[in-house]
Motif scaffolding. Structure first.
Motif, PDB file in Angstrom:
ATOM      1  N   GLN A  58       0.946  -1.172   0.009  1.00 17.39           N
ATOM      2  CA  GLN A  58       0.037  -0.113  -0.014  1.00 17.39           C
ATOM      3  C   GLN A  58       0.975   1.320  -0.018  1.00 17.39           C
ATOM      4  N   ILE A  59       0.520   2.107  -0.962  1.00 13.70           N
ATOM      5  CA  ILE A  59       1.337   3.501  -0.987  1.00 13.70           C
ATOM      6  C   ILE A  59       0.440   4.583  -0.922  1.00 13.70           C
ATOM      7  N   ILE A  60       0.867   5.656  -0.569  1.00 13.13           N
ATOM      8  CA  ILE A  60       0.086   6.924  -0.385  1.00 13.13           C
ATOM      9  C   ILE A  60       1.027   7.956  -1.214  1.00 13.13           C
ATOM     10  N   SER A  61       0.147   8.688  -2.001  1.00 19.22           N
ATOM     11  CA  SER A  61       0.849   9.673  -2.846  1.00 19.22           C
ATOM     12  C   SER A  61      -0.168  10.967  -2.447  1.00 19.22           C
ATOM     13  N   TYR A  62       0.673  12.273  -2.621  1.00 18.95           N
ATOM     14  CA  TYR A  62      -0.320  13.403  -2.452  1.00 18.95           C
ATOM     15  C   TYR A  62      -0.301  14.224  -3.809  1.00 18.95           C
ATOM     16  N   CYS A  63       0.032  13.419  -4.772  1.00 10.08           N
ATOM     17  CA  CYS A  63      -0.017  14.128  -6.253  1.00 10.08           C
ATOM     18  C   CYS A  63      -0.775  13.002  -7.146  1.00 10.08           C
ATOM     19  N   GLY A  64      -1.839  13.557  -7.893  1.00 14.16           N
ATOM     20  CA  GLY A  64      -2.837  12.629  -8.354  1.00 14.16           C
ATOM     21  C   GLY A  64      -2.049  12.104  -9.846  1.00 14.16           C
TER      22      GLY A  64
END
Length: 857
Positions: A795-801
């Motif tokens: 699972q990975i979180i990004s804050y760029c679409g």
């Protein structure tokens, strides 16, 4: 023409890039042996290949592996950790175990009809003879001594260099057809004039065989006094020094002095050996540490900071004792050699033999009518070409030139002299296209920092025979490496090179071997003649500059050249895969897909939420929830602008269109009268920072600094079974507040996370940067696969679409931080594809987002 600043930046890269710079070991070796390569091959247990690499430059590898003063080791990067690579010892290992005469290179160019005489069969003469023979010359070597090898044969003791090793390697020249005339003294058996007249060219490569004693001392010519050169020569030829006594004193602190000391211990009848030198300690002595250690082990008695004050002789005129005085300093205030002494602090040694190891000179009497001999006994010649200053047919090499001190340096001058001879014989310029560093030590530009904190291995020294036993003969002392020892030592090599940007940038590996050479091509060929895909394959991530020890800026060149291509193409993208994006950017900026929502009529629009393009196309509901959160926490003084900032147009290289489209967004922002722009897109954050005079803040920083996360979301993830990785956007790698805020948000939400490899300010591009996703899809896949491999969790979180979508394409369970901020508790069971399925759905989501925002008008 490219902008002047771009050209200057390219020149700066060409001048300062270390990508093609040799490792210090290679640059320091006057013969520029590919040390890195042969050590790597030894490490890989490819000894046969290793000796081939060595023999490309050195025809006496076994000899040099034993006696080379290895200046390369002094410059080894491992010296920072006080344990330089045992380069010479590894060379010996390769030579002793894999040097098969059947594999020696016997190729010779066609006979050219030219005859060259070489005077001296030492290392410089042998190298010159070899290189000249390879060029097709008929070569005759004249040697005064009965043996070949010069000082290697009569100056270096046999226990260091077995004569069979040396002679075997010199036999290579016999096989090539070089003629040797030993016991032939020029000026006695044949005149120098005769050689000059008979041969097309002459290489003078005589060594420093003229020994020196301190003639300022009374009784300097007493029986029992020797020069080091004479002493070692007699010992080498006979394994004895007939007139040596029982108690030997060696004067000098260099390697030659240590040779004299250790040879003395092996002579029949010698009982005691003393050493005196001006240096005040072992650490300051000129001799190599291993030679000093060997001498100590063999019982040499050292006396530091001492010099002879007087020599006494017995009734037969033989040395009987010396009076020693204390040396106070070796140099004057300006660093010049000028010893000072305390004449009153004296001591006495009873000795019957003194060996002066205080320097040697060239015997040049044979050439006095033709060559000019300098005051230091060497012959006048040009430094670069080694051509004699007084006779154009004569070239000087080795000790006689004044350009060498050690064997490997002498060989380099032999090669340089041979190159000059060939040019001379061909009627060519002796200097065009030549540099001294081609056959000499030079300082490499390579200077790459090494983290030694986790490196603990130390140098693997060779074993030696027992000191008490070895002094009974002239048998070899050093035992050589076993296979296990050699492989272990070779494994320590750092394989020094820069190319740190190349290790990081997948794109550059497809187009060049280092930035210097790439931009040299741009300067020489012109950008218009280069492959346009090069600049369209740059991710615009700037990681190359981060990795570069000199922080060279490559990306701005790529972007500028891309802009130039577009400018010359009527303002349109030149790569087929990018052409459709001009239309999509036009649509994203159009009235059909854009809207501007101000705060409620009773409120001032103090804040303007600008969600960008990618997240609205991904999940319009997240945009609405974000706007609601902002309105609730900022007293309703929040509006929204759904319109593209133009960043993609800029990445396409369509600069004029970017200016137009960005201006449309800026005009809407200004019309809103907002004071602050709130972004969720890293690209929007940067663009508006550059193009707007408003304050720009990310939603993430705003929450951490002022409004907090939604109250009903606090701790929502505390029972989740997921541990997230965080992928930081490369676009805002230099905005640490974003990194901190996102991690703070996850902690507030209660989710567990751990750092993936290469993050925060050192984060890697996901692959979509620079529009490479469309211009070079194959490269895009390589980049995003590499980035996905940095992950330690699924699972990975990004804050760029865009990053979120790319990480999903790479096979990870990829979420946008807004999914957690405005969603239910997330668990592993909820893993799913989330993005739009096709372009039609993307535009549908964009229209839905517009309609949602319009509800707040």
């Amino acid at each position: 023409m490219l902008n002047k600043n771009v050209i200057e930046n390219m020149k700066n890269i060409v001048d300062n890039c270390m990508g093609d710079s040799d490792a210090a070991c290679v640059a320091t070796c006057p013969m520029h042996t590919d040390v890195k390569q042969y050590i790597r091959l030894i490490k890989e247990d490819k000894g046969n290949d290793a000796i081939k690499v060595i023999r490309e430059k050195l025809f006496i590898p076994g000899t040099l592996g034993r006696i080379c003063a290895h200046p390369c080791e002094k410059e080894c990067k491992w010296n920072e950790n006080k344990s330089p690579m045992a380069i010479a010892s590894l060379k010996r290992y390769a030579a002793d175990n894999f040097d098969d005469e059947a594999n020696w290179d016997m190729n010779i160019k066609n006979e050219n009809g030219k005859k060259v005489a070489v005077i001296g069969a030492g290392p410089s003469g042998l190298q010159a003879a070899l290189d000249l023979r390879k060029e097709g010359c008929t070569v005759t070597v004249f040697e005064k001594l009965p043996v070949r090898g010069g000082m290697m044969a009569v100056g270096i003791p046999e226990y260091r260099l077995p004569r069979n090793v040396l002679e075997r390697e010199i036999s290579y020249l016999d096989k090539l057809g070089v003629e040797f005339k030993v016991n032939c003294e020029i000026g006695k058996d044949i005149s120098f004039n005769e050689l000059v007249n008979e041969f097309d060219s002459v290489v003078v490569a005589v060594g420093k065989h003229q020994g020196r004693v301190d003639r300022s001392l009374k009784n300097f010519d007493a029986e029992g006094i020797f020069s080091a050169a004479g002493y070692l020569k007699e010992a080498a030829l006979t394994r004895n020094v007939e007139k040596a006594g029982k108690k030997v004193l060696v004067v000098g602190g260099g390697d030659v002095a240590m040779d004299c000391c250790r040879v003395s211990r092996r002579l029949n009848g010698v009982e005691e050996v003393y050493s005196i030198c001006l240096e005040d300690s072992f650490n300051t002595m000129a001799s190599s540490n291993h030679e000093i250690k060997g001498a100590i082990a063999e019982g040499i008695m050292f006396n530091h900071a001492k010099a002879i004050k007087s020599i006494s002789v017995d009734e037969n005129g033989r040395v009987s004792k010396v009076e020693l005085k204390k040396c106070l300093s070796m140099f004057d205030s300006e660093g010049r050699f000028s010893p000072s002494f305390d004449e009153n602090e004296v001591s006495t040694l009873e000795v019957d033999t003194i060996v002066f190891a205080i320097g040697q000179g060239v015997e040049g009497e044979f050439a006095k009518d033709i060559l000019i001999q300098r005051g230091n006994s060497t012959f006048e010649c040009d430094k670069l070409t080694l051509q004699s200053s007084s006779n154009e047919k004569v070239f000087i090499a080795g000790d006689a030139s004044g350009e060498s001190v050690i064997v490997i340096q002498a060989m380099a001058t032999g090669r340089r002299a041979a190159q000059s001879v060939i040019r001379f014989l061909n009627g060519e310029s002796l200097i065009d296209g030549r540099k001294l560093e081609d056959t000499w030590t030079y300082k490499t530009k390579l200077d790459v920092p090494v983290d030694w904190s986790d490196v603990h291995t130390t140098r693997e020294d060779m074993g030696e025979t027992d000191a008490k036993e070895r002094i009974k003969s002239f048998d070899e002392v050093a035992l050589g490496y076993t296979k296990e020892e050699a492989l272990k030592e070779a494994d320590r090599c750092r394989q020094c090179q820069c190319k740190l940007c190349m290790k990081e940038c997948i794109m550059m590996k497809d187009y060049t071997d280092c930035p210097k050479n790439l931009f040299k091509q741009y300067l020489e060929k012109g950008y218009e003649n280069m492959d346009k895909m090069i600049v369209h394959s740059c991710n615009d991530c700037g990681q190359c500059t981060i990795e570069c020890p000199k922080s060279l800026d490559l990306r701005s060149n790529f972007m500028a050249i891309k802009d130039k291509y577009v400018e010359e193409n009527g303002g349109l993208a030149v790569v087929e895969g990018l052409v459709p994006f001009d239309k999509s950017q036009e649509m994203e900026c159009s009235e059909e897909y854009s809207t501007c929502v101000k705060a409620n009529e009773e409120k001032k629009t103090k804040y303007l939420f600008v969600p960008g393009c990618t997240v609205p196309a991904y999940n319009p509901q997240l945009i609405e929830k974000t706007l609601q959160h902002l309105k609730e926490t900022l007293d309703g003084e929040v509006g929204a602008l759904l319109q593209c900032c133009g960043k993609v147009t800029k990445l396409l290289g369509e600069q004029e269109k970017f200016n137009e489209r960005n201006k449309m967004a800026i005009e809407e922002i200004n019309a809103s009268n907002a004071d602050v722009i709130i972004t969720i897109c890293p690209s929007c954050y940067n663009v508006y920072k550059d193009t707007s005079d408003k304050k720009v803040i990310s939603y993430w920083d705003l929450m951490r600094e002022k409004i907090g996360i939604p109250e009903d979301q606090k701790g929502i993830g505390k029972d989740s079974d997921v541990i997230f990785n965080i992928h930081d956007s490369c676009v805002t790698r230099n905005v640490p507040s974003h990194h901190e805020s996102v991690r703070w948000m996850l902690s507030e939400l209660g989710y567990k996370y751990e750092e993936m490899n290469r993050n925060r300010e050192n984060t890697r591009c996901c692959g979509v940067g620079g529009m490479v996703c469309s211009s070079n899809p194959a490269l895009y896949e390589k980049v995003y696969t590499r980035r996905a491999n940095d992950a330690t969790q699924k699972q990975i979180i990004s804050y760029c679409g865009s990053c979120r979508g790319t990480m999903e394409a790479a096979g990870l369970d990829s979420l946008h931080i807004l999914d957690l901020l405005h969603g239910d508790t997330y668990t592993k069971a909820q893993a799913a594809k989330r993005g739009y399925k096709n372009e039609e759905e993307m535009w549908s989501n964009r229209l839905e987002c517009k309609n949602i925002l319009n509800k707040y008008k």
